[in-house]
Design a protein around this motif. Sequence first.
Motif, PDB file in Angstrom:
ATOM      1  N   ARG A   1       0.685  -1.270   0.090  1.00 30.09           N
ATOM      2  CA  ARG A   1       0.059   0.166  -0.100  1.00 30.09           C
ATOM      3  C   ARG A   1       0.712   0.979   0.115  1.00 30.09           C
ATOM      4  O   ARG A   1       0.687   2.169  -0.665  1.00 30.09           O
ATOM      5  CB  ARG A   1      -0.841  -0.089   1.061  1.00 30.09           C
ATOM      6  CG  ARG A   1      -1.844   1.304   1.449  1.00 30.09           C
ATOM      7  CD  ARG A   1      -2.548   1.277   2.749  1.00 30.09           C
ATOM      8  NE  ARG A   1      -3.240   2.627   2.976  1.00 30.09           N
ATOM      9  CZ  ARG A   1      -4.165   2.839   2.763  1.00 30.09           C
ATOM     10  NH1 ARG A   1      -5.184   1.997   2.259  1.00 30.09           N
ATOM     11  NH2 ARG A   1      -4.829   3.913   3.030  1.00 30.09           N
TER      12      ARG A   1
ATOM     13  N   TYR B   1      -5.308  -1.720 -11.638  1.00 35.74           N
ATOM     14  CA  TYR B   1      -5.907  -2.463 -12.462  1.00 35.74           C
ATOM     15  C   TYR B   1      -5.591  -2.797 -13.969  1.00 35.74           C
ATOM     16  O   TYR B   1      -5.647  -4.110 -14.299  1.00 35.74           O
ATOM     17  CB  TYR B   1      -7.366  -1.950 -12.529  1.00 35.74           C
ATOM     18  CG  TYR B   1      -8.336  -2.835 -13.426  1.00 35.74           C
ATOM     19  CD1 TYR B   1      -9.126  -3.768 -12.800  1.00 35.74           C
ATOM     20  CD2 TYR B   1      -8.672  -2.569 -14.740  1.00 35.74           C
ATOM     21  CE1 TYR B   1     -10.044  -4.640 -13.225  1.00 35.74           C
ATOM     22  CE2 TYR B   1      -9.597  -3.245 -15.288  1.00 35.74           C
ATOM     23  CZ  TYR B   1     -10.162  -4.115 -14.603  1.00 35.74           C
ATOM     24  OH  TYR B   1     -11.437  -5.259 -15.371  1.00 35.74           O
TER      25      TYR B   1
ATOM     26  N   GLY C   1      -5.910  -0.554  -2.802  1.00 33.25           N
ATOM     27  CA  GLY C   1      -6.239  -0.276  -4.094  1.00 33.25           C
ATOM     28  C   GLY C   1      -5.368  -1.291  -4.945  1.00 33.25           C
ATOM     29  O   GLY C   1      -4.676  -2.378  -4.422  1.00 33.25           O
TER      30      GLY C   1
ATOM     31  N   ASN D   1      -7.756   6.165  -8.381  1.00 32.40           N
ATOM     32  CA  ASN D   1      -8.866   6.748  -7.236  1.00 32.40           C
ATOM     33  C   ASN D   1      -8.577   6.969  -5.763  1.00 32.40           C
ATOM     34  O   ASN D   1      -9.051   7.818  -4.992  1.00 32.40           O
ATOM     35  CB  ASN D   1     -10.255   5.751  -7.438  1.00 32.40           C
ATOM     36  CG  ASN D   1     -10.517   5.442  -8.967  1.00 32.40           C
ATOM     37  OD1 ASN D   1     -10.492   6.619  -9.530  1.00 32.40           O
ATOM     38  ND2 ASN D   1     -11.103   4.566  -9.183  1.00 32.40           N
ATOM     39  N   ILE D   2      -7.807   5.866  -5.274  1.00 25.83           N
ATOM     40  CA  ILE D   2      -7.370   5.894  -3.992  1.00 25.83           C
ATOM     41  C   ILE D   2      -6.581   7.156  -3.464  1.00 25.83           C
ATOM     42  O   ILE D   2      -6.458   7.696  -2.535  1.00 25.83           O
ATOM     43  CB  ILE D   2      -6.699   4.412  -3.567  1.00 25.83           C
ATOM     44  CG1 ILE D   2      -7.683   3.318  -4.053  1.00 25.83           C
ATOM     45  CG2 ILE D   2      -6.645   4.486  -2.115  1.00 25.83           C
ATOM     46  CD1 ILE D   2      -8.867   3.495  -3.294  1.00 25.83           C
TER      47      ILE D   2
ATOM     48  N   HIS E   1     -11.498   0.260  -7.553  1.00 23.34           N
ATOM     49  CA  HIS E   1     -10.500   0.412  -6.426  1.00 23.34           C
ATOM     50  C   HIS E   1      -9.089   0.628  -7.193  1.00 23.34           C
ATOM     51  O   HIS E   1      -8.019   0.315  -6.551  1.00 23.34           O
ATOM     52  CB  HIS E   1     -10.550  -0.824  -5.480  1.00 23.34           C
ATOM     53  CG  HIS E   1     -11.461  -0.822  -4.490  1.00 23.34           C
ATOM     54  ND1 HIS E   1     -12.733  -1.257  -4.564  1.00 23.34           N
ATOM     55  CD2 HIS E   1     -11.628  -0.406  -3.158  1.00 23.34           C
ATOM     56  CE1 HIS E   1     -13.624  -0.966  -3.603  1.00 23.34           C
ATOM     57  NE2 HIS E   1     -12.933  -0.378  -2.815  1.00 23.34           N
ATOM     58  N   ASP E   2      -8.852   0.969  -8.096  1.00 18.86           N
ATOM     59  CA  ASP E   2      -7.755   1.397  -8.863  1.00 18.86           C
ATOM     60  C   ASP E   2      -7.014   2.352  -8.158  1.00 18.86           C
ATOM     61  O   ASP E   2      -7.692   3.367  -7.557  1.00 18.86           O
ATOM     62  CB  ASP E   2      -7.878   1.725 -10.474  1.00 18.86           C
ATOM     63  CG  ASP E   2      -6.494   2.159 -11.090  1.00 18.86           C
ATOM     64  OD1 ASP E   2      -6.066   1.127 -11.662  1.00 18.86           O
ATOM     65  OD2 ASP E   2      -5.957   3.252 -10.994  1.00 18.86           O
ATOM     66  N   TRP E   3      -5.618   2.184  -8.031  1.00 18.88           N
ATOM     67  CA  TRP E   3      -4.978   3.317  -7.112  1.00 18.88           C
ATOM     68  C   TRP E   3      -5.073   4.725  -7.488  1.00 18.88           C
ATOM     69  O   TRP E   3      -4.786   5.590  -6.597  1.00 18.88           O
ATOM     70  CB  TRP E   3      -3.659   2.906  -7.218  1.00 18.88           C
ATOM     71  CG  TRP E   3      -3.096   1.635  -6.377  1.00 18.88           C
ATOM     72  CD1 TRP E   3      -2.592   0.408  -6.948  1.00 18.88           C
ATOM     73  CD2 TRP E   3      -2.924   1.492  -5.110  1.00 18.88           C
ATOM     74  NE1 TRP E   3      -2.268  -0.572  -5.800  1.00 18.88           N
ATOM     75  CE2 TRP E   3      -2.768   0.088  -4.540  1.00 18.88           C
ATOM     76  CE3 TRP E   3      -3.464   2.338  -3.906  1.00 18.88           C
ATOM     77  CZ2 TRP E   3      -2.818  -0.138  -3.341  1.00 18.88           C
ATOM     78  CZ3 TRP E   3      -3.570   1.829  -2.630  1.00 18.88           C
ATOM     79  CH2 TRP E   3      -2.770   0.664  -2.176  1.00 18.88           C
TER      80      TRP E   3
END
Length: 387
Positions: free
Chosen positions: A30, A194, A191, A373-374, A369-371
């Motif tokens: 993460r 993806y 995330g 977006n996170i 939950h693609d990074w």
Amino acid sequence: MCSKYSVSSLRIGFVYDAVYPWEKGGAQKRIRELATRLAEDHEVHLFGMKYWEGPDRMKKDGIVYHGVCEPYELYTDGRRSIAQAIKFAAALTKPLLRENLDVVDCQQFPYFPVFTSKAHELVRQSELVVTWYEVWDDYWYDYLGPVGLGGKAVERATLKLGNTVIPISDYIADDLAKLGKTENVHVVENGVDYDALQEIPAADADWDIVYVGRLSEHKRVEHLLQAVDIISSRRGSDLNVCIVGDGPERDDLERQARDYGVDDQVEFLGFVEADEDVIANIKAAKMFVLPSIREGFPNTILESNACGVPSIVVDHPENGSTAVVDDGVTGFVVDPTPEAIADRVEEILADPNLQEQLSDGAREYGQAHDWSNIVTELEEVYLNTLN
């Protein structure tokens, strides 16, 4: 009122003792994923144990790495080492206080570094943010016996240090609320990359079930072995099961597989170095089974989702993975028994339409939950905290 900070002006420090890729786990990954993306627009520092050769401070992939001490062993007798945590927290003091940072994002585990990070907030006028992965509370007594009272006290004290807390799931936010922390709590989930996951080909295997994780007691991998025994007895045919990971329970689990008579159906791959190889084995499976009774927000389930592989997890008061599986949509949440796991595995194996439905649901969840977006969510938390 004009804001002092903008989205392109932050100096961010992540604090966690174990550093990816030298140590691989959900928290390490993460931090690595977030730091790499944040470094495109911000000055990002990562403070951890020094796993690399050369200077204590180095810059790689846009991130400034600070090796604050030699890499002490993280585990003693299968448990997180208290001595290691204290040594790291002490060694962290000077390197961290030398840096002028706006935000210090310290990971909850192993607690003691949060106290050092609080010192940075007080001395250097930064803002301390604590990312929270699990709430142990009374589980401390199961983990350490009577000594768990001390662990519980440290956890409670740690929670009071950070004005802003980032639990990695709504499940953990609920647990924090039970301890009295309800203000300035902002959920930022884990995330996946993806698009990158779509490019990895499946392994040359045909697994019915895959498990990925540390082989430790609370993971309850023995329940998976028992479920395999139950299913093969009912079906009258063998399964192909892949177990990826290592840990203190491995020898016992291999012995149990022999005792149950399923050792010819279960392949223990051990620790797999390359992430691509782990993903390849997940992609080669019909489902991911995680019998663990204690989780925060497992990256392995998100990665399985992104690969279109549905998951089975168990319903337990201390299991945050139930918040990552939409029951009947991306997989199933079952009772924490081998029989319940076996029932759902059989149901999925027997129904190709159900497999396809769950696969589509899982993939959609993973994509959301693609990074990218996170990271946007995390930036907003930092700015709100500072402003």
